[in-house]
Motif scaffolding. Structure first.
Motif, mmCIF file in Angstrom:
data_model
loop_
_atom_site.group_PDB
_atom_site.id
_atom_site.type_symbol
_atom_site.label_atom_id
_atom_site.label_comp_id
_atom_site.label_asym_id
_atom_site.label_seq_id
_atom_site.Cartn_x
_atom_site.Cartn_y
_atom_site.Cartn_z
ATOM 1 N N ILE A 1 0.843 -1.200 0.000
ATOM 2 C CA ILE A 1 0.000 0.000 0.000
ATOM 3 C C ILE A 1 0.876 1.247 0.000
ATOM 4 C CG2 ILE A 1 -1.704 1.283 1.372
ATOM 5 C CD1 ILE A 1 -2.511 -1.551 2.515
ATOM 6 N N LEU A 2 0.591 2.120 -0.964
ATOM 7 C CA LEU A 2 1.320 3.384 -1.080
ATOM 8 C C LEU A 2 0.565 4.449 -0.286
ATOM 9 C CD1 LEU A 2 3.880 3.906 -2.747
ATOM 10 C CD2 LEU A 2 2.405 4.588 -4.645
ATOM 11 N N LEU A 3 1.328 5.303 0.426
ATOM 12 C CA LEU A 3 0.709 6.348 1.256
ATOM 13 C C LEU A 3 0.928 7.717 0.632
ATOM 14 C CD1 LEU A 3 1.932 5.022 4.735
ATOM 15 C CD2 LEU A 3 -0.191 4.475 3.538
ATOM 16 N N ASN A 4 -0.067 8.561 0.753
ATOM 17 C CA ASN A 4 0.043 9.916 0.205
ATOM 18 C C ASN A 4 0.909 10.792 1.118
ATOM 19 O OD1 ASN A 4 -0.501 12.033 -1.586
ATOM 20 N ND2 ASN A 4 -2.142 12.807 -0.288
ATOM 21 N N ASP A 5 1.518 11.793 0.534
ATOM 22 C CA ASP A 5 2.170 12.859 1.302
ATOM 23 C C ASP A 5 2.117 14.117 0.450
ATOM 24 O OD1 ASP A 5 4.871 13.474 -0.131
ATOM 25 O OD2 ASP A 5 4.843 11.284 -0.034
ATOM 26 N N ASP A 6 2.537 15.253 1.032
ATOM 27 C CA ASP A 6 2.407 16.537 0.320
ATOM 28 C C ASP A 6 3.636 16.902 -0.501
ATOM 29 O OD1 ASP A 6 -0.098 16.858 1.422
ATOM 30 O OD2 ASP A 6 0.630 18.090 3.107
ATOM 31 N N TYR A 7 4.704 16.127 -0.434
ATOM 32 C CA TYR A 7 5.980 16.556 -1.025
ATOM 33 C C TYR A 7 6.460 15.730 -2.215
ATOM 34 C CZ TYR A 7 5.843 19.021 3.384
ATOM 35 O OH TYR A 7 5.438 19.800 4.433
ATOM 36 N N THR A 8 6.134 14.444 -2.218
ATOM 37 C CA THR A 8 6.574 13.602 -3.344
ATOM 38 C C THR A 8 5.841 14.050 -4.609
ATOM 39 O OG1 THR A 8 6.879 11.788 -1.795
ATOM 40 C CG2 THR A 8 6.856 11.223 -4.132
ATOM 41 N N THR A 9 6.562 14.171 -5.709
ATOM 42 C CA THR A 9 5.911 14.627 -6.947
ATOM 43 C C THR A 9 5.072 13.495 -7.550
ATOM 44 O OG1 THR A 9 7.784 13.975 -8.319
ATOM 45 C CG2 THR A 9 7.807 16.242 -7.469
ATOM 46 N N MET A 10 4.050 13.916 -8.267
ATOM 47 C CA MET A 10 3.189 12.941 -8.946
ATOM 48 C C MET A 10 4.006 12.129 -9.952
ATOM 49 S SD MET A 10 -0.344 14.989 -9.486
ATOM 50 C CE MET A 10 -1.432 15.293 -8.093
ATOM 51 N N PHE B 1 7.120 11.290 -9.798
ATOM 52 C CA PHE B 1 7.953 10.295 -9.138
ATOM 53 C C PHE B 1 7.121 9.074 -8.728
ATOM 54 C CE2 PHE B 1 10.131 8.358 -5.505
ATOM 55 C CZ PHE B 1 11.344 8.056 -6.112
ATOM 56 N N VAL B 2 5.905 9.320 -8.250
ATOM 57 C CA VAL B 2 5.032 8.199 -7.850
ATOM 58 C C VAL B 2 4.683 7.346 -9.075
ATOM 59 C CG1 VAL B 2 2.819 7.561 -6.785
ATOM 60 C CG2 VAL B 2 4.141 9.482 -5.863
ATOM 61 N N VAL B 3 4.403 7.998 -10.188
ATOM 62 C CA VAL B 3 4.115 7.256 -11.432
ATOM 63 C C VAL B 3 5.344 6.445 -11.843
ATOM 64 C CG1 VAL B 3 3.598 7.518 -13.899
ATOM 65 C CG2 VAL B 3 2.302 8.831 -12.207
ATOM 66 N N HIS C 1 -5.479 8.014 -7.294
ATOM 67 C CA HIS C 1 -6.286 7.415 -6.226
ATOM 68 C C HIS C 1 -5.619 7.661 -4.865
ATOM 69 C CE1 HIS C 1 -8.855 4.422 -4.190
ATOM 70 N NE2 HIS C 1 -7.754 4.200 -3.489
ATOM 71 N N VAL C 2 -4.314 7.400 -4.792
ATOM 72 C CA VAL C 2 -3.568 7.597 -3.535
ATOM 73 C C VAL C 2 -3.592 9.084 -3.158
ATOM 74 C CG1 VAL C 2 -1.322 7.370 -2.399
ATOM 75 C CG2 VAL C 2 -2.101 5.577 -3.965
ATOM 76 N N HIS C 3 -3.387 9.947 -4.143
ATOM 77 C CA HIS C 3 -3.382 11.401 -3.922
ATOM 78 C C HIS C 3 -4.724 11.861 -3.324
ATOM 79 C CE1 HIS C 3 -2.634 15.646 -4.666
ATOM 80 N NE2 HIS C 3 -3.732 15.711 -5.397
ATOM 81 N N ARG C 4 -5.825 11.303 -3.831
ATOM 82 C CA ARG C 4 -7.166 11.745 -3.394
ATOM 83 C C ARG C 4 -7.642 11.057 -2.121
ATOM 84 N NH1 ARG C 4 -8.992 11.053 -9.515
ATOM 85 N NH2 ARG C 4 -8.399 13.102 -10.317
ATOM 86 N N PRO D 1 9.746 11.956 0.691
ATOM 87 C CA PRO D 1 9.321 11.235 1.910
ATOM 88 C C PRO D 1 8.334 10.100 1.640
ATOM 89 C CG PRO D 1 8.076 13.258 1.731
ATOM 90 C CD PRO D 1 8.991 13.211 0.515
ATOM 91 N N LEU D 2 8.218 9.700 0.377
ATOM 92 C CA LEU D 2 7.243 8.669 -0.016
ATOM 93 C C LEU D 2 7.360 7.422 0.863
ATOM 94 C CD1 LEU D 2 5.062 7.755 -2.050
ATOM 95 C CD2 LEU D 2 6.917 6.853 -3.467
ATOM 96 N N ARG D 3 6.214 6.944 1.343
ATOM 97 C CA ARG D 3 6.201 5.756 2.198
ATOM 98 C C ARG D 3 5.240 4.726 1.647
ATOM 99 N NH1 ARG D 3 4.562 5.702 7.568
ATOM 100 N NH2 ARG D 3 5.412 3.621 7.383
HETATM 101 N N1 TYC Z 1 0.145 14.325 -3.008
HETATM 102 C C1 TYC Z 1 1.312 14.418 -3.871
HETATM 103 C C2 TYC Z 1 1.312 15.774 -4.576
HETATM 104 O O1 TYC Z 1 0.306 16.465 -4.581
HETATM 105 C C3 TYC Z 1 1.353 13.315 -4.916
HETATM 106 C C4 TYC Z 1 1.461 11.961 -4.317
HETATM 107 C C5 TYC Z 1 0.639 10.925 -4.777
HETATM 108 C C6 TYC Z 1 2.384 11.692 -3.312
HETATM 109 C C7 TYC Z 1 0.749 9.651 -4.257
HETATM 110 C C8 TYC Z 1 2.490 10.414 -2.766
HETATM 111 O O2 TYC Z 1 1.803 8.123 -2.730
HETATM 112 C C9 TYC Z 1 1.685 9.401 -3.235
HETATM 113 N N2 TYC Z 1 2.440 16.143 -5.160
#
Ligand code: TYC
Length: 106
Positions: free
Chosen positions: A31-40, A42-44, A64-67, A98-100
């Motif tokens: 399971i991937l967790l959202n955060d405010d710093y990792t770029t979209m 990079f997650v892709v 989905h993770v972002h929302r 900080p992606l977790r």
């Molecule tokens: N929320 C991040 C952003 O707005 C994007 C993001 C998506 C980060 C999924 C982590 O697992 C994640 N840049």
């Protein structure tokens, strides 16, 4: 005179159902967790490289993770799930994000 094969009593010691011997290993969701710093982007990239998702699906999971705050990126046996979690954290650390991600037994 010996019995012919169809004259024997059914033998309770003879197994009629196949023995279940191929036990399936427990599976784990990664399971991937959202955060405010990792770029979209990079997650892709993570979803494409670590989880072998086609681009469109990778974007879909990332959004989905972002929302929603978290999302399943795959289901694996324990060792493979552990390796994926480590790979994500390693790549994130190297790229200063900080992606977790976590794993959870199904
Ligand atoms: N929320 C991040 C952003 O707005 C994007 C993001 C998506 C980060 C999924 C982590 O697992 C994640 N840049």
């Amino acid at each position: 005179m010996p019995l012919r094969w169809h004259e024997y009593e059914p033998d309770s010691s003879v197994r009629t159902k196949p023995k279940k011997k191929t036990k399936k290993p427990p599976l784990y969701k990664v399971i991937l967790l959202n955060d405010d710093y990792t770029t979209m982007d990079f997650v892709v990239f993570i979803l494409e490289t670590v989880f072998h998702k086609p681009h469109e699906e990778a974007v879909h999971i990332m959004l989905h993770v972002h929302r929603k705050g978290m999302g399943v990126c795959g289901v694996y046996t324990r060792e493979i799930a552990e390796t994926k979690v480590k790979m994500v954290h390693e790549l994130a650390r190297k790229n200063n994000f900080p992606l977790r991600c976590v794993m959870e037994r199904e």
